[in-house]
Design a protein around this motif. Sequence first.
Motif, PDB file in Angstrom:
ATOM      1  N   UNK A 302       0.836  -1.206   0.000  1.00 31.90           N
ATOM      2  CA  UNK A 302       0.000   0.000   0.000  1.00 31.90           C
ATOM      3  C   UNK A 302       0.869   1.253   0.000  1.00 31.90           C
ATOM      4  N   UNK A 303       1.961   1.225   0.779  1.00 27.39           N
ATOM      5  CA  UNK A 303       2.879   2.369   0.811  1.00 27.39           C
ATOM      6  C   UNK A 303       3.503   2.590  -0.566  1.00 27.39           C
ATOM      7  N   UNK A 304       3.868   1.483  -1.229  1.00 27.82           N
ATOM      8  CA  UNK A 304       4.449   1.593  -2.571  1.00 27.82           C
ATOM      9  C   UNK A 304       3.437   2.162  -3.558  1.00 27.82           C
ATOM     10  N   UNK A 305       2.184   1.749  -3.431  1.00 28.00           N
ATOM     11  CA  UNK A 305       1.141   2.246  -4.315  1.00 28.00           C
ATOM     12  C   UNK A 305       0.938   3.749  -4.103  1.00 28.00           C
ATOM     13  N   UNK A 306       0.904   4.145  -2.845  1.00 27.98           N
ATOM     14  CA  UNK A 306       0.683   5.564  -2.527  1.00 27.98           C
ATOM     15  C   UNK A 306       1.811   6.441  -3.060  1.00 27.98           C
ATOM     16  N   UNK A 307       3.007   5.849  -3.176  1.00 30.70           N
ATOM     17  CA  UNK A 307       4.166   6.622  -3.620  1.00 30.70           C
ATOM     18  C   UNK A 307       4.620   6.260  -5.035  1.00 30.70           C
ATOM     19  N   UNK A 353       1.668  -7.853  -3.304  1.00 32.67           N
ATOM     20  CA  UNK A 353       1.859  -6.431  -3.596  1.00 32.67           C
ATOM     21  C   UNK A 353       1.324  -6.052  -4.965  1.00 32.67           C
ATOM     22  N   UNK A 354       1.466  -6.935  -5.943  1.00 34.21           N
ATOM     23  CA  UNK A 354       0.945  -6.642  -7.290  1.00 34.21           C
ATOM     24  C   UNK A 354      -0.578  -6.490  -7.265  1.00 34.21           C
ATOM     25  N   UNK A 355      -1.247  -7.318  -6.453  1.00 39.21           N
ATOM     26  CA  UNK A 355      -2.710  -7.199  -6.337  1.00 39.21           C
ATOM     27  C   UNK A 355      -3.095  -5.830  -5.786  1.00 39.21           C
ATOM     28  N   UNK A 356      -2.315  -5.369  -4.802  1.00 37.39           N
ATOM     29  CA  UNK A 356      -2.617  -4.075  -4.181  1.00 37.39           C
ATOM     30  C   UNK A 356      -2.335  -2.945  -5.171  1.00 37.39           C
ATOM     31  N   UNK A 357      -1.207  -3.006  -5.893  1.00 39.06           N
ATOM     32  CA  UNK A 357      -0.864  -1.934  -6.826  1.00 39.06           C
ATOM     33  C   UNK A 357      -1.852  -1.871  -8.002  1.00 39.06           C
ATOM     34  N   UNK A 358      -2.445  -2.996  -8.340  1.00 40.91           N
ATOM     35  CA  UNK A 358      -3.352  -3.043  -9.483  1.00 40.91           C
ATOM     36  C   UNK A 358      -4.831  -2.973  -9.096  1.00 40.91           C
ATOM     37  N   UNK A 359      -5.080  -2.786  -7.816  1.00 40.32           N
ATOM     38  CA  UNK A 359      -6.475  -2.727  -7.353  1.00 40.32           C
ATOM     39  C   UNK A 359      -7.040  -1.321  -7.495  1.00 40.32           C
TER      40      UNK A 359
END
Length: 359
Positions: A302-307, A353-359
């Motif tokens: 989630x942190x990676x997605x936010x940034x 992490x890929x699921x979170x970044x692509x959600x």
Amino acid sequence: MENKKEMRDWLNEFKLSHPFVIAGPCSAETEEQVLKIAHELKDSDVSVFRAGIWKPRTRPGGFEGVGEIGLKWLKKAKAETGLLMGTEVATAAHCKLALENDIDVLWVGARTTANPFAVQEIADTLAGTDKIVLIKNPVNPDMALWLGGVERLYAAGIKKLGVIHRGFSTYEKTKYRNIPEWQIAIELQNKFPDLPLIIDPSHITGNRNMILEVTQEALDLNYDGMIIETHIDPDNAWSDAAQQVTPAALKQIFKDLKVRKVSGDSDFEQKMTKLRANIDVLDANLLDLLGKRMKVVDEIGQVKKDNNVAVLQNNRWNEIQAKVVAEGAKKGLSEEFLVKLFKEIHQESISHQEKILNS
């Protein structure tokens, strides 16, 4: 195909007091070589003499076997020693020639097992035979493909069946020529406990000095026998020189191997029940820890997605791997095991992490 006690009938008919053994040279080279090795193995634990007649090579230009003439040498060896004879077959033509020359044991090699069309051709040619037919695992770690080969032979009315575990190809460098992937063979064994299971330590190790170690590990896992490449002059063999042992070395291996009991007395069972209960608790703890680890991984994702940061961070992964190997060594855990384990954990983390970044 269902597991049946009758699957073991052909093996039980040998009435052996030791594991079943197939041994002989990787390749039949000359009539003299075949006969000499066969006579060396005659008065030993060996039940079947093996020799490669057709040799599938990875690249052209290598020795691909002597061909049909070698079958005549095996017939002569059988007449002189009384040993049963075995060889690998890869085509319908091979099967027909082997049957015509009364070869007792035929096996399908790893490259052939990987090709369902080739296995079906062999099954059709051998349909209804009373010969023993064994099938090696495919080169790739695919239990379904291995089992599918057995099912094709079974559907052809071949009753005397068994499987050979020879390890699996990998691009990674390990101490093995072909990594064992024991769990795949164990899974097959659990599905079909009465299907004879034979270890091929020669191809797993590619190293004659490791034959005893791997064979012992297999016997500890209740394997029924072994197929070991044996040559009178291994260093000058025409194929797979490094993994062949002399007849004398093979006989010493027989002496050094320890055959364990399948079960013990009541005291043994009580101790095992307690220890297995401890294992169950520890396994539950492991699963709990892995679940907690993945929750942290999700937060990182989630942190990676936010940034807007990429999932894969190679430097971090290399740090983790080096630390795990170093710390694991202190706890008696091998580098090979730890690298494999944490690669799987890493892959699961990437998926989260890929699921979170692509959600």
